[in-house]
Design a protein around this motif. Sequence first.
Motif, PDB file in Angstrom:
ATOM      1  N   ILE A  39      -0.606   6.261   5.437  1.00  0.00           N
ATOM      2  CA  ILE A  39      -1.122   4.968   4.954  1.00  0.00           C
ATOM      3  C   ILE A  39      -0.666   3.833   5.867  1.00  0.00           C
ATOM      4  O   ILE A  39      -1.436   2.916   6.177  1.00  0.00           O
ATOM      5  CB  ILE A  39      -0.646   4.706   3.509  1.00  0.00           C
ATOM      6  CG1 ILE A  39      -1.309   5.701   2.546  1.00  0.00           C
ATOM      7  CG2 ILE A  39      -0.968   3.273   3.069  1.00  0.00           C
ATOM      8  CD1 ILE A  39      -0.738   5.658   1.144  1.00  0.00           C
ATOM      9  N   SER A  65       0.226  -4.578  -4.600  1.00  0.00           N
ATOM     10  CA  SER A  65      -0.741  -5.222  -3.704  1.00  0.00           C
ATOM     11  C   SER A  65       0.038  -6.159  -2.787  1.00  0.00           C
ATOM     12  O   SER A  65       1.158  -6.576  -3.109  1.00  0.00           O
ATOM     13  CB  SER A  65      -1.781  -6.007  -4.507  1.00  0.00           C
ATOM     14  OG  SER A  65      -1.155  -7.071  -5.194  1.00  0.00           O
ATOM     15  N   ARG A 123       0.797  -1.222   0.000  1.00  0.00           N
ATOM     16  CA  ARG A 123       0.000   0.000   0.000  1.00  0.00           C
ATOM     17  C   ARG A 123       0.835   1.281   0.000  1.00  0.00           C
ATOM     18  O   ARG A 123       0.394   2.310  -0.512  1.00  0.00           O
ATOM     19  CB  ARG A 123      -0.932   0.010   1.233  1.00  0.00           C
ATOM     20  CG  ARG A 123      -1.950  -1.116   1.214  1.00  0.00           C
ATOM     21  CD  ARG A 123      -3.015  -0.887   0.150  1.00  0.00           C
ATOM     22  NE  ARG A 123      -3.962  -2.014   0.077  1.00  0.00           N
ATOM     23  CZ  ARG A 123      -4.002  -2.870  -0.920  1.00  0.00           C
ATOM     24  NH1 ARG A 123      -3.159  -2.767  -1.936  1.00  0.00           N
ATOM     25  NH2 ARG A 123      -4.888  -3.855  -0.931  1.00  0.00           N
TER      26      ARG A 123
END
Length: 573
Positions: free
Chosen positions: A463, A273, A117
């Motif tokens: 994040i 991912s 991420r």
Amino acid sequence: MAQTDSIRIRGARQHNLKNVDLELPRNQLIVFTGVSGSGKSSLAFDTIFAEGQRRYVESLSAYARQFLGQLDKPDVDAIEGLSPAISIDQKSTSHNPRSSVGTVTEIYDYLRLLFGRAGEPHCPHCDRNIAPQTIDQMCDRVMELAEKTRFQILAPVIRGKKGTHKQLISSLASQGFARVRIDGKVVELSEGIELDKKHLHDIEIVIDRLIKKEGLQERLVDSLTTCLKHSDGVAIVEILDENNEDNPEVTKEIVFSEKFACPEHGAVMEELSPRLFSFNSPYGACPNCHGLGSLRKFSADLVIPDPKQPVYSAIAPWSDKDNSYYLSLLYGLGQALGFEIQTPWQKLTKTQQDIILYGSKEPIYFEDDYRYDTGRGYYREFAGVINILDRNYQETTSEVIKQRLEKYIVNQTCEVCHGKRLKPEALSVRLGEYTVTDFTGVTIRDCLQRINDCHLTPRQALIGELALKEIKARLQFLIDVGLDYLTLDRPAMTLSGGESQRIRLATQIGSGLTGVLYVLDEPSIGLHQRDNSKLLETLQRLRDLGNTLIVVEHDEETIRAADYLVDIGPKAG
């Protein structure tokens, strides 16, 4: 003690226990001690834990119980006040070669999430930051193909997902598309496609079929625009023939991305991912070793254990063969390469040794029977002793032959990923200045230091805030139980019983469960005396969360730290 504050055992006779009655306080650190064979483990594991586990399983639905099997009731009259029980013993080490300290503690799962991420992709070839590609750049790259090259533009819509995907396929037909490529095979949408819902599938829409020529640019731009709209920014150009004398480096497929691609080498990174960083997934694992980090290969040193032996007997797997076939091969090689099969192995040249072991590309003349000069023979390439042994090992169905060949096999570090287990694209993604293996390849103490020192952008910090918090906490738990010297990529099957038990202990602290009965089997085994206090602090922290701990232990420091002591004996049994 009130019944709700205690665990009451009546008439325990499991194994060598002699009708034991016992009352234990809840939410305390309890130590069972005594001479070996006195019944400590029988009382702790085979009676208290076994009954706690059995009652928990009985509380589940009939459907769930059919998968867990029937648990036998221990030989005890009654146990009252039991909580759900978790056993942390020394026999729980994973024997799966894919399990590592990082996966067992789930720290690696959080690292995958963090890199998936918040990571920054770099080109695996030139290490430059990978930036998005424009449609003009994609068009220019396609126009570099040789004249009259046939190609088709594909829009990937499903990548490695199970299911029949009927709804998607019918919607594509209604949108006017005629063909799709499913798992590498182009099919007509009008054919009535049936997919196996249990298998992973790749589905790409065939957007257009084109031939490279002048004046193609406008149609090419339109097709690429349509492709990117349906595939979330990724386009595949599959070359259907290769008239590429002018440009031999053109690959069978060129992948473009609106998001990440190296302008110089064309290296494309799909959207990051977590699965890209999993060595248990085909999307992240090294393609050579399939995520194991090593390959089982025949070792030349084991195949030739004594170089002083003559050639005909130096090759150990062939030396016990009463078979003229192998001698014929060696004799033919000797005739072609200029050596006698009576020559000691160590006196052969390096070239001769390499051809015998790894084979030749040039055909070699072999006689039908080396014992007679019949004048009959044949030319053929020689595969090499190592390759022949490997083929025999892979193809045989005999366990006896497999076991005989096993002694010549060793684990060799994969030459592609160098033991890092991931594909080059995953190894080129960075968080700050570190790749994911920069965290897993150092000791847990150094890993925590690197996590703390990692320079993140404000976006990355936002994040990764929750993942970083969890990683730091779990690393600290491992340090607290004296495992700061381990690395996260250490295979779980190489851990000792004590190390494995302390890892599970650290994982349980991280879970934050309360009201649980934990049963531990000598957690101080293999721990240096100076780290005993860290282990005791960990046990006390688990108790302070609101859990009951029963520890089977001989260590004096642990016995003195107990809230409640059960001394079983004085004799064994």
